[in-house]
Design a protein around this motif. Structure first.
Motif, PDB file in Angstrom:
ATOM      1  N   SER A  31       0.821  -1.212   0.000  1.00 32.89           N
ATOM      2  CA  SER A  31       0.000   0.000   0.000  1.00 32.89           C
ATOM      3  C   SER A  31       0.850   1.255   0.000  1.00 32.89           C
ATOM      4  N   TYR A  56      -5.118  -2.470  -8.775  1.00 32.12           N
ATOM      5  CA  TYR A  56      -5.076  -1.584  -7.608  1.00 32.12           C
ATOM      6  C   TYR A  56      -6.436  -1.450  -6.960  1.00 32.12           C
ATOM      7  N   LEU A  74      -5.733   5.721   0.210  1.00 33.12           N
ATOM      8  CA  LEU A  74      -4.824   4.584   0.280  1.00 33.12           C
ATOM      9  C   LEU A  74      -4.901   3.790  -1.025  1.00 33.12           C
ATOM     10  N   THR A  76      -3.698   0.469  -2.849  1.00 35.86           N
ATOM     11  CA  THR A  76      -3.118  -0.834  -2.541  1.00 35.86           C
ATOM     12  C   THR A  76      -2.912  -1.620  -3.827  1.00 35.86           C
TER      13      THR A  76
END
Length: 186
Positions: A31, A56, A74, A76
């Motif tokens: 992340s 993602y 965020l 990831t």
């Protein structure tokens, strides 16, 4: 003035970093945080797009940044089964921002708000993805790989580096002096 044109790139949201750096490791989910800072006195709605949506997960991928505040997004990256040969990543992200009405919440954000066709002023910031090598544990072959390039070797023996290299390459003619033996370790 010329300054304004350059600035218009991020009148609404400042995005950091513009380079999403993932310490790439196989079979590991990684992340990376993006920080969106709203420099205006208005609410700014945002939306994050990527060229590779399967790879993602972006949370939140749409939302609202309150006036004069920062929101964290965020990103990831799903675990990858294989590494790209040159560790280059072609994936890109696009962050879109529009001024929104006060009182708007994340769930009010709709795709229509980012429609340039409808005449909305959509600010776009492009982000790149780069892979950085994860910190490696010290490898056992460290000693041998340093051969000749280690700063210790060149300054040892009272800094007579030239004599050192001379001995090293013509060891059969010159008696190896003390201290050179470290060069011959496999």
């Amino acid at each position: 003035s010329g300054d304004l044109i350059e600035m218009s790139n991020s009148e609404l949201l400042t995005v950091e970093p513009l380079d999403l750096q993932f310490p790439f490791e196989l079979r590991k989910q990684i992340s990376c945080s993006l920080y969106l800072t709203n420099k205006t006195d208005n609410h700014v709605a945002f939306k994050v797009k990527t060229t590779n949506p399967k790879k993602y997960c972006v949370r939140p991928n749409t939302g609202v940044v309150l006036p004069r505040s920062t929101c964290e997004v965020l990103v990831t990256m799903q675990a990858q089964k294989e590494a790209p040969s040159d560790m280059q990543c072609k994936d890109k992200f696009l962050l879109q921002g529009v001024t929104a009405s006060p009182g708007i919440t994340a769930k009010d954000v709709t795709p229509e708000m980012f429609s340039k066709e409808a005449g909305y002023l959509v600010e776009e910031t492009k982000l790149r993805v780069t892979y950085v090598s994860p910190p490696q544990p010290p490898s056992p072959v460290h000693e041998g790989s340093e051969e000749g390039s280690s700063p210790r070797a060149s300054v040892s023996d009272n800094g007579q580096a030239s004599e050192f290299s001379f001995q090293r390459f013509s060891a059969d003619k010159v008696e190896p002096q003390e201290g050179t033996s470290e060069f011959y370790k496999s």
